[in-house]
Design an enzyme around this catalytic site. Structure first.
Site, mmCIF file in Angstrom:
data_model
loop_
_atom_site.group_PDB
_atom_site.id
_atom_site.type_symbol
_atom_site.label_atom_id
_atom_site.label_comp_id
_atom_site.label_asym_id
_atom_site.label_seq_id
_atom_site.Cartn_x
_atom_site.Cartn_y
_atom_site.Cartn_z
ATOM 1 N N ASN A 4 -6.965 77.821 -4.510
ATOM 2 C CA ASN A 4 -7.694 76.925 -4.297
ATOM 3 C C ASN A 4 -9.163 76.655 -4.546
ATOM 4 O OD1 ASN A 4 -7.188 74.085 -3.255
ATOM 5 N ND2 ASN A 4 -8.613 74.648 -1.418
ATOM 6 N N TRP A 5 -9.631 77.564 -5.654
ATOM 7 C CA TRP A 5 -10.940 77.704 -6.060
ATOM 8 C C TRP A 5 -11.114 76.344 -6.811
ATOM 9 C CZ3 TRP A 5 -13.071 77.176 -11.124
ATOM 10 C CH2 TRP A 5 -14.475 77.708 -11.174
#
Length: 286
Positions: free
Chosen positions: A242-243
């Site tokens: 989820n960067w």
């Protein structure tokens, strides 16, 4: 309008988990220079370029990546597909936003550029909600794409009929994203297991910090849900970082190694091989 450069940490002490060869990050967002936020989507707080991500990728010893449409871009998929082009389709794929009235030639062009799925986002800022899911599925079905569906798991009862009607593959995002978390034996977790048993649903272990009230590194309130899902259908589980964690206040920014290390608490080594390598290879054709 100028968007600030990335200020998120891109290196540091390595994760405890040594990622296996071919490890895949199935959920990142890119924000590239020259692309503005679109009406209906949130603002872009700062850039997150391919070069930035590749530093993070090296830090976590990851090799493959799936670039996901961020809400900020709405139906403008150019930045996402540019990112895949810069990385190269031998190790990158894209999840794009598809309008319910998109024509076949447009989807065909996206496919040629590495797109393999369409995002359905039933949370604020989403370009396409669950109410249009069936229309989008009809557009992508011939291309063998899947749907990536995100919603608050506490509302699953209202979406269950729509999910059961899906004929393509689809991913349920963010561990079901129960906000706030529920007990692992909640009936809605039972329903997620039933959806996995139907054979076309996948579950993404991703961003436990977004729903957790207890916090890392083990996410004690989200972890029991994740472990139950993983134990039930290890062959249907994928993982994502989820960067760059957009929307999280800087003082609450999660540790990137921690997002990978949760798998040490939730899955054994052979299962981690499936989650990080084998399952995404099957789903994305790596």
């Amino acid at each position: 309008m100028s968007i600030p450069a990335n200020t998120r940490p891109l290196t540091g002490p390595p994760p405890a988990l040594k990622a296996p060869a071919g490890a895949t990050d199935c959920h990142v967002h890119l924000y590239l220079p020259g692309y503005e936020a679109q009406p209906g989507g949130p603002k872009i707080p700062e850039l997150a370029t391919v070069a930035d991500y590749q530093k993070l990728q090296k830090w976590l010893s990851l090799e493959r990546v799936v670039v996901t449409q961020p809400n900020a871009y709405q139906f403008d998929n150019r930045a996402i597909l540019q990112g895949v082009a810069e990385i190269g389709q031998e190790s990158a794929r894209a999840i794009v936003a598809i309008a319910p009235d998109a024509d076949e030639s447009q989807i065909e062009a996206f496919h040629a550029q590495g797109a393999r799925g369409a995002r359905i986002m039933q949370l604020p800022g989403g370009a396409v909600g669950i109410d249009r899911l069936a229309e989008v599925e009809a557009r992508i079905k011939a291309f063998g794409w899947h749907l990536m569906v995100q919603f608050n798991g506490r509302e699953l009862d209202g979406y269950l009929a729509t999910l059961k009607a899906i004929e393509t593959d689809y991913i349920i995002d963010h561990i079901g994203k129960f906000m706030p978390p529920v007990a692992a034996d909640d009936h809605r977790v039972d329903q997620l297991l039933s959806l996995l048993d139907r054979g076309n649903a996948w579950m993404k272990i991703c961003a436990g910090y977004e729903a957790s009230l207890s916090g890392g590194p083990e996410y004690a309130d989200v972890g029991p849900i994740a472990k139950r899902l993983i134990e039930h259908a290890p062959e249907r589980i994928i993982w994502g970082s989820n960067w760059p964690h957009v929307g999280v206040p800087r003082e609450q920014f999660p540790s990137d190694p921690e997002q990978l290390d949760v798998l040490l608490h939730w899955a054994d080594e052979s299962t981690r091989q499936k989650i990080l390598v084998d399952n995404p290879a099957a789903l994305y054709g790596f």
